[in-house]
Design an enzyme around this catalytic site. Structure first.
Site, PDB file in Angstrom:
ATOM      1  N   ILE A  12      30.033  39.980  34.098  1.00 24.97           N
ATOM      2  CA  ILE A  12      31.126  40.533  33.292  1.00 24.97           C
ATOM      3  C   ILE A  12      32.249  39.502  33.146  1.00 24.97           C
ATOM      4  O   ILE A  12      32.721  39.236  32.025  1.00 24.97           O
ATOM      5  CB  ILE A  12      31.651  41.852  33.921  1.00 24.97           C
ATOM      6  CG1 ILE A  12      30.530  42.914  33.959  1.00 24.97           C
ATOM      7  CG2 ILE A  12      32.877  42.370  33.178  1.00 24.97           C
ATOM      8  CD1 ILE A  12      30.017  43.382  32.612  1.00 24.97           C
ATOM      9  N   THR A  41      25.249  40.443  40.198  1.00 28.37           N
ATOM     10  CA  THR A  41      24.599  39.808  39.047  1.00 28.37           C
ATOM     11  C   THR A  41      23.323  39.047  39.428  1.00 28.37           C
ATOM     12  O   THR A  41      22.446  38.845  38.594  1.00 28.37           O
ATOM     13  CB  THR A  41      25.624  38.906  38.319  1.00 28.37           C
ATOM     14  OG1 THR A  41      26.632  39.756  37.792  1.00 28.37           O
ATOM     15  CG2 THR A  41      25.006  38.075  37.222  1.00 28.37           C
ATOM     16  N   HIS A  49      18.438  46.792  28.924  1.00 25.98           N
ATOM     17  CA  HIS A  49      17.963  48.128  28.564  1.00 25.98           C
ATOM     18  C   HIS A  49      18.112  48.374  27.072  1.00 25.98           C
ATOM     19  O   HIS A  49      19.075  47.903  26.442  1.00 25.98           O
ATOM     20  CB  HIS A  49      18.770  49.182  29.321  1.00 25.98           C
ATOM     21  CG  HIS A  49      18.499  49.173  30.794  1.00 25.98           C
ATOM     22  ND1 HIS A  49      17.338  49.645  31.343  1.00 25.98           N
ATOM     23  CD2 HIS A  49      19.238  48.733  31.838  1.00 25.98           C
ATOM     24  CE1 HIS A  49      17.371  49.512  32.656  1.00 25.98           C
ATOM     25  NE2 HIS A  49      18.519  48.951  32.982  1.00 25.98           N
ATOM     26  N   SER A 336      24.523  49.925  36.326  1.00 25.90           N
ATOM     27  CA  SER A 336      23.550  49.743  35.255  1.00 25.90           C
ATOM     28  C   SER A 336      23.906  50.689  34.109  1.00 25.90           C
ATOM     29  O   SER A 336      24.264  51.843  34.370  1.00 25.90           O
ATOM     30  CB  SER A 336      22.149  50.056  35.784  1.00 25.90           C
ATOM     31  OG  SER A 336      21.216  49.780  34.789  1.00 25.90           O
TER      32      SER A 336
HETATM   33  C1  LIG Z   1      19.953  47.611  42.133  1.00 30.81           C
HETATM   34  C2  LIG Z   1      20.585  47.309  40.814  1.00 30.81           C
HETATM   35  C3  LIG Z   1      19.832  47.270  39.650  1.00 30.81           C
HETATM   36  C4  LIG Z   1      20.416  47.028  38.422  1.00 30.81           C
HETATM   37  N1  LIG Z   1      19.636  46.853  37.323  1.00 30.81           N
HETATM   38  C5  LIG Z   1      20.203  46.584  36.131  1.00 30.81           C
HETATM   39  C6  LIG Z   1      19.406  46.339  34.988  1.00 30.81           C
HETATM   40  O1  LIG Z   1      18.188  46.241  35.061  1.00 30.81           O
HETATM   41  N2  LIG Z   1      20.028  46.206  33.797  1.00 30.81           N
HETATM   42  C7  LIG Z   1      21.377  46.279  33.676  1.00 30.81           C
HETATM   43  O2  LIG Z   1      21.862  46.229  32.566  1.00 30.81           O
HETATM   44  N3  LIG Z   1      22.162  46.417  34.756  1.00 30.81           N
HETATM   45  C8  LIG Z   1      21.607  46.548  35.974  1.00 30.81           C
HETATM   46  N4  LIG Z   1      22.381  46.677  37.085  1.00 30.81           N
HETATM   47  C9  LIG Z   1      23.816  46.556  36.945  1.00 30.81           C
HETATM   48  C10 LIG Z   1      24.257  45.105  36.822  1.00 30.81           C
HETATM   49  O3  LIG Z   1      23.614  44.302  37.777  1.00 30.81           O
HETATM   50  C11 LIG Z   1      25.764  45.057  36.992  1.00 30.81           C
HETATM   51  O4  LIG Z   1      26.340  45.929  36.043  1.00 30.81           O
HETATM   52  C12 LIG Z   1      26.362  43.676  36.796  1.00 30.81           C
HETATM   53  O5  LIG Z   1      25.669  42.682  37.501  1.00 30.81           O
HETATM   54  C13 LIG Z   1      27.799  43.750  37.270  1.00 30.81           C
HETATM   55  O6  LIG Z   1      28.394  42.519  37.063  1.00 30.81           O
HETATM   56  P1  LIG Z   1      29.876  42.282  37.541  1.00 30.81           P
HETATM   57  O7  LIG Z   1      30.274  40.966  37.001  1.00 30.81           O
HETATM   58  O8  LIG Z   1      30.711  43.477  37.227  1.00 30.81           O
HETATM   59  O9  LIG Z   1      29.784  42.284  39.145  1.00 30.81           O
HETATM   60  P2  LIG Z   1      29.363  41.113  40.154  1.00 30.81           P
HETATM   61  O10 LIG Z   1      28.176  40.392  39.702  1.00 30.81           O
HETATM   62  O11 LIG Z   1      29.293  41.736  41.503  1.00 30.81           O
HETATM   63  O12 LIG Z   1      30.573  40.121  40.079  1.00 30.81           O
HETATM   64  C14 LIG Z   1      31.849  40.445  40.579  1.00 30.81           C
HETATM   65  C15 LIG Z   1      32.440  39.194  41.155  1.00 30.81           C
HETATM   66  O13 LIG Z   1      33.785  39.433  41.519  1.00 30.81           O
HETATM   67  C16 LIG Z   1      34.067  38.665  42.671  1.00 30.81           C
HETATM   68  N5  LIG Z   1      35.263  39.219  43.304  1.00 30.81           N
HETATM   69  C17 LIG Z   1      35.402  40.439  43.872  1.00 30.81           C
HETATM   70  N6  LIG Z   1      36.662  40.599  44.343  1.00 30.81           N
HETATM   71  C18 LIG Z   1      37.324  39.452  44.047  1.00 30.81           C
HETATM   72  C19 LIG Z   1      38.662  39.015  44.276  1.00 30.81           C
HETATM   73  N7  LIG Z   1      39.556  39.778  44.907  1.00 30.81           N
HETATM   74  N8  LIG Z   1      39.010  37.758  43.858  1.00 30.81           N
HETATM   75  C20 LIG Z   1      38.106  36.972  43.228  1.00 30.81           C
HETATM   76  N9  LIG Z   1      36.824  37.344  43.000  1.00 30.81           N
HETATM   77  C21 LIG Z   1      36.439  38.572  43.390  1.00 30.81           C
HETATM   78  C22 LIG Z   1      32.808  38.796  43.497  1.00 30.81           C
HETATM   79  O14 LIG Z   1      32.704  37.753  44.452  1.00 30.81           O
HETATM   80  C23 LIG Z   1      31.725  38.749  42.434  1.00 30.81           C
HETATM   81  O15 LIG Z   1      31.201  37.460  42.244  1.00 30.81           O
HETATM   82  C24 LIG Z   1      21.811  46.863  38.342  1.00 30.81           C
HETATM   83  C25 LIG Z   1      22.570  46.868  39.511  1.00 30.81           C
HETATM   84  C26 LIG Z   1      21.954  47.026  40.745  1.00 30.81           C
HETATM   85  C27 LIG Z   1      22.741  46.899  41.991  1.00 30.81           C
END
Ligand SMILES: Cc1cc2nc3c(=O)[nH]c(=O)nc-3n(C[C@H](O)[C@H](O)[C@H](O)COP(=O)(O)OP(=O)(O)OC[C@H]3O[C@@H](n4cnc5c(N)ncnc54)[C@H](O)[C@@H]3O)c2cc1C
Length: 481
Positions: A12, A41, A49, A336
């Protein structure tokens, strides 16, 4: 003073950075971990999807369909492994058929292209290894598989090339309102910014609560997986889902873009970022998967891993400027289909800046695109040409995946260079094969040590504290009989 500070560089944050880097804005990303895409991620089902799961009219429904279509274009532009293989949701008993009908109607309402209901015969003709108990399926040809960490990395890299600053190992620990915007506390000091984008994954609630009144609660929910060797990689050719239940989309069986088979996940509420795999969780996953594909050979498992979903009590993605906190933008509750939706979610953030009149005209000199050397995929004459130019491409370091020293050195010199063994793996695939780095790990460690000019003792497997070597066993000149 920054224009935008992005907190978190999972898919994201990376997508937000990629979108914003098209504009002449001072943008910086702050990431707690030592690499991008190192939390949820990197550990999910890797499915883009089709978009029939979310309830029509929700944000999730719209952004899933839009996001998956944008992701397809971005993967092509940025050389990210992607395969539109389509998906099947199985009905494994006549009682489940109404559920398929409901998903079909959702899909039509959400604008999912090409979906249709299949008979048992049609389903089994497409996937002969499915259980004979299948009574029908929902087919969605637009569903795809992707390399999720490469997707995020690629977007972050192009953003950095176009002027976005990336601060790794740099958690934001405190946020305060100022006259001109916000002040963030980080290990490298106080940073002032006009806007904040909260892309902190399972920590998005904590980050939101630093800046604005409490609004949503995230319940981290772990999903555990099996990754099977390439010998099982063609067991199925589509993403095979079961009918979803209250715990999510259920256990799936799917090919991966790297040629393996992925099986999982379960759904267990946990505290924080608990990515431990459990015997009970994995037993549940293998038993559930056998209901769809009975002849999976779990003896071919090469890795178990787990990821943690940011399940949120609002039931929908939390996107928008927080109440009472102007300029603080949540991109939170990204469970997800957060991976699928990411590029469309990022555009929502850009629209908020635009609505405030704070979006300048896009840059005329934007440097988009990205290509990697994938040695094993090249024709023989191209391989020979490359080796003549750079002999390191002639030395295979990862024998399982045929990854050369040249590709590892590329990973250590990219716009966002790898600094750890897993960072190298995520960028070029060294260590992803059957031996899981048993053979190439020490060579990769040596290359990291030499390239970064650090002691082998300081080379990390992955996150802080995961040093591979503990101490020297022999001093120079020391003689052992
Ligand atoms: C089991 C599972 C299966 C899934 N399957 C799918 C799928 O098949 N298809 C799909 O579309 N989605 C899927 N998802 C959902 C998808 O993986 C997530 O929606 C997506 O990866 C979220 O990305 P993100 O950037 O929000 O979070 P993250 O990848 O967790 O990134 C957040 C980042 O913020 C950082 N952070 C946190 N706090 C701080 C702070 N205070 N200061 C600086 N950095 C910070 C963390 O270190 C991390 O790197 C799945 C999720 C899971 C767990």
């Amino acid at each position: 003073m920054l224009d935008v500070a992005i907190i978190g560089c999972g898919v994201i944050g990376a997508a937000a950075a990629y979108e914003l880097s098209h504009y002449p804005l001072q943008t910086a990303i702050f990431e707690s971990e030592n690499d991008v895409a190192d939390c949820t991620t990197k550990a999910n089902s890797a499915i883009l999807h089709a978009g029939y799961d979310p309830e029509p009219g929700t944000r999730m429904a719209r952004l899933n369909v839009e996001g998956s279509a944008l992701a397809k274009e971005i993967c092509a532009r940025l050389d990210v492994p992607y395969l539109q293989c389509g998906s099947l949701v199985l009905a494994l008993s006549p009682e489940e058929l109404p559920h398929l009908q409901k998903l079909y109607e959702n899909g039509i309402a959400n604008g999912v292209p090409g979906i249709r209901l299949l008979s048992a015969e049609e389903t089994l003709a497409m996937e002969p290894n499915l259980a004979p108990t299948v009574v029908g399926a929902l087919y969605a040809p637009s569903a795809a598989i992707v390399s999720p960490w490469e997707f995020a990395l690629a977007m972050a890299e192009v953003a950095v090339r176009n002027g976005v600053e990336l601060h790794r190992s740099c958690p934001v620990t405190h946020i305060e309102k100022t006259a001109g915007g916000w002040a963030l506390t980080t290990p490298s000091g106080i940073v002032e910014t006009r806007y904040i984008i909260n892309a902190a994954g399972i920590s998005a609630q904590a980050v939101h609560d630093m800046a604005a009144p409490h609004k949503f609660t995230i319940q981290p929910t772990r999903g555990e997986y099996y990754l099977l060797d390439k010998s099982e990689g063609s067991r199925v050719h589509h993403v095979i889902f079961q009918c979803p239940n209250e715990n999510g989309k259920g256990v799936l069986v799917a090919p991966t873009v790297h040629g393996n088979l992925i099986v999982g996940p379960n759904a267990d509420p946990v505290e924080g970022d608990d990515t431990a795999c459990t015997a009970a969780g994995l037993a549940f996953v293998s038993a559930a998967a056998r209901r769809s594909v009975p002849n999976i050979r779990f003896s071919e498992s090469i890795r178990n891993f787990a990821g943690v979903r940011a399940n949120v009590d609002t039931g929908d993605f939390v996107i928008g400027e927080a109440e009472g906190a102007p300029g603080f933008i949540d991109l939170a509750g990204m469970k997800s289909p957060g991976l699928s939706s990411a590029p469309a979610v990022a555009r929502e953030a850009v629209k908020i800046l635009e609505a405030h009149g704070d979006l300048p005209a896009p840059k005329a000199d934007y440097k988009d695109g990205r290509t990697l050397v994938r040695f094993k995929e090249l024709p023989p004459e191209e391989k020979a040409r490359l080796i003549a130019k750079e002999p390191a491409y002639g030395r295979v370091i990862c024998r399982c995946e045929t990854i050369t020293e040249g590709e590892i050195l590329d990973a250590l010199h990219e716009e966002i260079p790898a600094t750890t063994i897993d960072g190298v793996k995520r960028r070029c695939g060294a260590g992803m094969g059957r031996c899981q780095g048993g053979f190439c790990g020490p060579r990769v460690l040596e290359l990291i040590s030499k390239t970064l000019g650090i002691s082998p003792l300081d080379v990390l497997q992955d996150k802080a504290g995961t040093n591979v070597l503990l101490c020297e066993t022999k001093q120079e000149g020391e003689h052992h009989d």
